[in-house]
Structures are given as structure tokens and as C-alpha cells.
Design a protein around this motif. Structure first.
Motif, PDB file in Angstrom:
ATOM      1  N   PHE A 116       0.964  -1.158  -0.282  1.00 38.50           N
ATOM      2  CA  PHE A 116      -0.019  -0.151   0.118  1.00 38.50           C
ATOM      3  C   PHE A 116       0.957   1.100   0.050  1.00 38.50           C
ATOM      4  CE2 PHE A 116      -2.971   3.028   1.078  1.00 38.50           C
ATOM      5  CZ  PHE A 116      -4.614   2.393   0.770  1.00 38.50           C
ATOM      6  N   LYS A 117       0.503   1.904  -0.800  1.00 40.93           N
ATOM      7  CA  LYS A 117       1.468   3.305  -0.794  1.00 40.93           C
ATOM      8  C   LYS A 117       0.383   4.691  -2.255  1.00 40.93           C
ATOM      9  CE  LYS A 117       5.586   4.850  -2.293  1.00 40.93           C
ATOM     10  NZ  LYS A 117       6.836   4.647  -2.630  1.00 40.93           N
ATOM     11  N   ASN A 118       0.955   5.520  -1.211  1.00 44.75           N
ATOM     12  CA  ASN A 118      -0.012   6.837  -1.899  1.00 44.75           C
ATOM     13  C   ASN A 118      -1.390   6.264  -2.037  1.00 44.75           C
ATOM     14  OD1 ASN A 118       2.535   7.954  -0.785  1.00 44.75           O
ATOM     15  ND2 ASN A 118       3.142   7.872  -3.373  1.00 44.75           N
ATOM     16  N   GLY A 119      -2.104   5.740  -1.067  1.00 43.36           N
ATOM     17  CA  GLY A 119      -3.512   5.621  -1.401  1.00 43.36           C
ATOM     18  C   GLY A 119      -4.216   4.256  -2.486  1.00 43.36           C
ATOM     19  N   VAL A 120      -3.199   4.264  -3.160  1.00 45.32           N
ATOM     20  CA  VAL A 120      -3.400   2.651  -3.482  1.00 45.32           C
ATOM     21  C   VAL A 120      -2.431   1.288  -3.719  1.00 45.32           C
ATOM     22  CG1 VAL A 120      -2.108   1.856  -6.041  1.00 45.32           C
ATOM     23  CG2 VAL A 120      -2.764   4.212  -6.416  1.00 45.32           C
ATOM     24  N   LEU A 121      -3.082   0.578  -3.011  1.00 46.36           N
ATOM     25  CA  LEU A 121      -3.207  -0.791  -3.008  1.00 46.36           C
ATOM     26  C   LEU A 121      -2.896  -1.902  -4.134  1.00 46.36           C
ATOM     27  CD1 LEU A 121      -2.985  -3.328  -1.113  1.00 46.36           C
ATOM     28  CD2 LEU A 121      -5.507  -3.770  -1.538  1.00 46.36           C
ATOM     29  N   THR A 122      -1.663  -2.193  -4.603  1.00 48.34           N
ATOM     30  CA  THR A 122      -0.997  -2.824  -5.420  1.00 48.34           C
ATOM     31  C   THR A 122      -1.038  -4.983  -4.774  1.00 48.34           C
ATOM     32  OG1 THR A 122       0.125  -1.187  -6.161  1.00 48.34           O
ATOM     33  CG2 THR A 122       0.516  -3.299  -6.808  1.00 48.34           C
ATOM     34  N   ILE A 123      -1.759  -5.933  -5.254  1.00 43.95           N
ATOM     35  CA  ILE A 123      -1.734  -6.499  -5.228  1.00 43.95           C
ATOM     36  C   ILE A 123      -0.530  -7.424  -6.095  1.00 43.95           C
ATOM     37  CG2 ILE A 123      -3.034  -8.611  -4.521  1.00 43.95           C
ATOM     38  CD1 ILE A 123      -5.405  -6.868  -4.359  1.00 43.95           C
ATOM     39  N   THR A 124       0.146  -8.688  -6.194  1.00 44.99           N
ATOM     40  CA  THR A 124       0.713  -9.807  -6.893  1.00 44.99           C
ATOM     41  C   THR A 124       0.589 -10.495  -6.953  1.00 44.99           C
ATOM     42  OG1 THR A 124       2.674  -7.532  -7.002  1.00 44.99           O
ATOM     43  CG2 THR A 124       3.469 -10.015  -7.746  1.00 44.99           C
ATOM     44  N   ILE A 125       0.112 -11.124  -7.871  1.00 45.38           N
ATOM     45  CA  ILE A 125      -0.561 -12.614  -8.299  1.00 45.38           C
ATOM     46  C   ILE A 125       0.709 -13.230  -8.468  1.00 45.38           C
ATOM     47  CG2 ILE A 125      -2.277 -14.724  -8.015  1.00 45.38           C
ATOM     48  CD1 ILE A 125      -3.876 -10.763  -8.206  1.00 45.38           C
ATOM     49  N   PRO A 126       1.746 -13.650  -8.584  1.00 44.70           N
ATOM     50  CA  PRO A 126       2.066 -14.946  -9.001  1.00 44.70           C
ATOM     51  C   PRO A 126       1.758 -15.946 -10.063  1.00 44.70           C
ATOM     52  CG  PRO A 126       3.725 -14.345  -6.890  1.00 44.70           C
ATOM     53  CD  PRO A 126       1.946 -14.047  -6.993  1.00 44.70           C
ATOM     54  N   ARG A 127       2.735 -16.126 -11.137  1.00 44.18           N
ATOM     55  CA  ARG A 127       1.822 -17.562 -11.827  1.00 44.18           C
ATOM     56  C   ARG A 127       2.701 -18.229 -12.074  1.00 44.18           C
ATOM     57  NH1 ARG A 127       1.096 -14.730 -18.093  1.00 44.18           N
ATOM     58  NH2 ARG A 127      -0.574 -16.261 -18.158  1.00 44.18           N
ATOM     59  N   LYS A 128       2.130 -19.464 -11.754  1.00 43.63           N
ATOM     60  CA  LYS A 128       2.758 -20.819 -11.747  1.00 43.63           C
ATOM     61  C   LYS A 128       3.562 -20.912 -13.371  1.00 43.63           C
ATOM     62  CE  LYS A 128      -0.151 -23.300  -8.574  1.00 43.63           C
ATOM     63  NZ  LYS A 128      -1.193 -24.501  -8.965  1.00 43.63           N
ATOM     64  N   GLU A 129       4.593 -21.769 -13.314  1.00 42.80           N
ATOM     65  CA  GLU A 129       5.189 -21.716 -14.226  1.00 42.80           C
ATOM     66  C   GLU A 129       4.306 -22.777 -15.098  1.00 42.80           C
ATOM     67  OE1 GLU A 129       9.499 -22.843 -14.453  1.00 42.80           O
ATOM     68  OE2 GLU A 129       9.400 -21.818 -12.542  1.00 42.80           O
ATOM     69  N   ALA A 130       4.104 -23.235 -16.523  1.00 39.92           N
ATOM     70  CA  ALA A 130       3.533 -23.872 -16.585  1.00 39.92           C
ATOM     71  C   ALA A 130       3.848 -25.609 -16.562  1.00 39.92           C
ATOM     72  CB  ALA A 130       3.371 -23.431 -18.470  1.00 39.92           C
ATOM     73  N   ALA A 131       3.337 -25.808 -16.635  1.00 44.22           N
ATOM     74  CA  ALA A 131       3.728 -27.876 -17.060  1.00 44.22           C
ATOM     75  C   ALA A 131       4.305 -28.107 -18.153  1.00 44.22           C
ATOM     76  CB  ALA A 131       2.900 -29.233 -16.096  1.00 44.22           C
ATOM     77  N   PRO A 132       5.820 -29.259 -18.600  1.00 50.69           N
ATOM     78  CA  PRO A 132       6.554 -28.703 -19.518  1.00 50.69           C
ATOM     79  C   PRO A 132       5.396 -29.771 -19.791  1.00 50.69           C
ATOM     80  CG  PRO A 132       7.609 -29.943 -17.723  1.00 50.69           C
ATOM     81  CD  PRO A 132       7.041 -29.470 -17.380  1.00 50.69           C
ATOM     82  N   ARG A 133       5.757 -29.989 -21.113  1.00 50.49           N
ATOM     83  CA  ARG A 133       4.733 -30.778 -22.099  1.00 50.49           C
ATOM     84  C   ARG A 133       5.850 -32.095 -23.067  1.00 50.49           C
ATOM     85  NH1 ARG A 133       3.485 -30.514 -28.841  1.00 50.49           N
ATOM     86  NH2 ARG A 133       2.518 -32.007 -29.475  1.00 50.49           N
ATOM     87  N   ARG A 134       4.718 -33.207 -22.078  1.00 53.63           N
ATOM     88  CA  ARG A 134       5.633 -34.685 -22.046  1.00 53.63           C
ATOM     89  C   ARG A 134       5.061 -35.185 -23.013  1.00 53.63           C
ATOM     90  NH1 ARG A 134       4.544 -38.672 -19.147  1.00 53.63           N
ATOM     91  NH2 ARG A 134       2.212 -38.741 -17.838  1.00 53.63           N
ATOM     92  N   GLN A 135       6.293 -36.602 -23.508  1.00 53.56           N
ATOM     93  CA  GLN A 135       5.814 -37.041 -25.107  1.00 53.56           C
ATOM     94  C   GLN A 135       4.978 -38.615 -23.736  1.00 53.56           C
ATOM     95  OE1 GLN A 135       7.460 -37.583 -27.945  1.00 53.56           O
ATOM     96  NE2 GLN A 135       6.468 -39.854 -28.884  1.00 53.56           N
ATOM     97  N   ILE A 136       4.227 -38.993 -24.417  1.00 54.76           N
ATOM     98  CA  ILE A 136       3.160 -40.696 -23.755  1.00 54.76           C
ATOM     99  C   ILE A 136       3.522 -41.759 -25.252  1.00 54.76           C
ATOM    100  CG2 ILE A 136       1.364 -41.303 -22.824  1.00 54.76           C
ATOM    101  CD1 ILE A 136       0.095 -38.593 -21.835  1.00 54.76           C
ATOM    102  N   SER A 137       4.729 -42.596 -23.875  1.00 54.32           N
ATOM    103  CA  SER A 137       5.076 -43.434 -24.829  1.00 54.32           C
ATOM    104  C   SER A 137       3.145 -44.207 -24.711  1.00 54.32           C
ATOM    105  CB  SER A 137       6.275 -44.428 -24.055  1.00 54.32           C
ATOM    106  OG  SER A 137       5.330 -44.846 -22.986  1.00 54.32           O
ATOM    107  N   ILE A 138       3.182 -45.704 -26.157  1.00 55.07           N
ATOM    108  CA  ILE A 138       2.203 -45.669 -26.292  1.00 55.07           C
ATOM    109  C   ILE A 138       2.511 -47.458 -26.323  1.00 55.07           C
ATOM    110  CG2 ILE A 138       0.115 -46.132 -27.973  1.00 55.07           C
ATOM    111  CD1 ILE A 138       1.184 -43.973 -29.292  1.00 55.07           C
ATOM    112  N   LYS A 139       2.545 -48.343 -25.313  1.00 53.55           N
ATOM    113  CA  LYS A 139       3.014 -49.541 -25.479  1.00 53.55           C
ATOM    114  C   LYS A 139       1.897 -51.037 -26.528  1.00 53.55           C
ATOM    115  CE  LYS A 139       3.293 -48.555 -20.336  1.00 53.55           C
ATOM    116  NZ  LYS A 139       3.132 -48.813 -18.952  1.00 53.55           N
ATOM    117  N   SER A 140       2.523 -51.945 -26.330  1.00 52.46           N
ATOM    118  CA  SER A 140       1.521 -52.468 -27.259  1.00 52.46           C
ATOM    119  C   SER A 140       1.436 -53.761 -26.392  1.00 52.46           C
ATOM    120  CB  SER A 140       2.456 -53.130 -28.590  1.00 52.46           C
ATOM    121  OG  SER A 140       3.773 -53.579 -27.817  1.00 52.46           O
ATOM    122  N   ASN A 141      -0.094 -54.186 -26.895  1.00 50.64           N
ATOM    123  CA  ASN A 141      -0.533 -55.788 -26.100  1.00 50.64           C
ATOM    124  C   ASN A 141       0.433 -56.731 -26.324  1.00 50.64           C
ATOM    125  OD1 ASN A 141      -2.256 -53.732 -24.545  1.00 50.64           O
ATOM    126  ND2 ASN A 141      -4.036 -53.742 -25.662  1.00 50.64           N
TER     127      ASN A 141
END
Length: 112
Positions: free
Chosen positions: A87-112
Motif C-alpha cells: 500500500f503506497k500513496n492511496g494505491v493498493l497493489t496486489i501481485t499474484i504470481p503465476r505458476k510455471e506451466a508444466a512442460p509438455r511431455r510425450q507419452i509412450s504407447i504400449k503394445s499389447n
């Protein structure tokens, strides 16, 4: 009246600037639950008697109490544990951090 709010988006956070002239950090409460940010206040000016020692009386008395509640639903990518406010000079500032995006991963396909 509700305060005016600006919301900005940066690469690593959301930033909210709330205009609260005449308020202090003690007049405002901030709550965050389930991604809903709530700003509230029951700001009261110093209560004075109808007349003071000089014999003055109020003809109009509009500055005695100001109440507001504002709620904002925040995006899924916020880091609720790291939200900060200043809070400064009549202005309230709220900082809302963002989470890091989960990395994209490849999913292997299993054969039966």
C-alpha cells in the motif's frame, strides 16, 4: 462506491492496482480462497460529536463511513501461496504470481 481497479498481466504475474484514497492498509482486508480474491473495507472516519467545542455543527456529513466488497475470480495458473500486497500513496497493489506451466511431455504407447 467500489474502488477503481486496474488489472495487468505480465509473463510471471498478474498485477492489480486498487485506488483507495484516504484509506490505509489497516482499513482493507484481502482474502484468497479457491481462486476468488476478495477485497473488503469498513473504513470509518474519526467520529465526531454533532457539535464541537467551538459550537460548530455539521450541515452535511458524508465522510463518516465507506464500505465496499469486491470479488475477483482468478485464472487457474496462479500461485496462491505467493500472493503479496503493498500500500503506497492511496494505491493498493496486489501481485499474484503465476505458476510455471508444466512442460509438455510425450507419452509412450504400449503394445499389447
Amino acid at each position: 462506491d467500489s474502488p477503481m481497479v486496474d488489472v495487468r498481466e505480465a509473463s510471471n504475474a498478474y498485477l492489480m492496482d486498487v485506488d483507495l484514497p484516504g484509506y490505509t492498509e489497516k482499513d482493507v482486508t484481502i482474502h484468497l480462497k479457491d481462486r476468488v480474491l476478495t477485497l473488503a473495507s469498513a473504513h470509518e472516519e474519526t467520529k465526531e460529536k454533532e457539535s464541537n467545542t467551538n459550537g460548530e455543527q455539521f450541515l452535511v456529513h458524508e465522510r463518516c463511513q465507506h464500505r465496499f466488497v469486491r470479488r475477483f475470480t482468478l485464472p487457474d495458473d496462479i500461485d496462491q501461496e505467493k500472493v503479496e500486497a503493498s500500500f503506497k500513496n492511496g494505491v493498493l497493489t496486489i501481485t499474484i504470481p503465476r505458476k510455471e506451466a508444466a512442460p509438455r511431455r510425450q507419452i509412450s504407447i504400449k503394445s499389447n
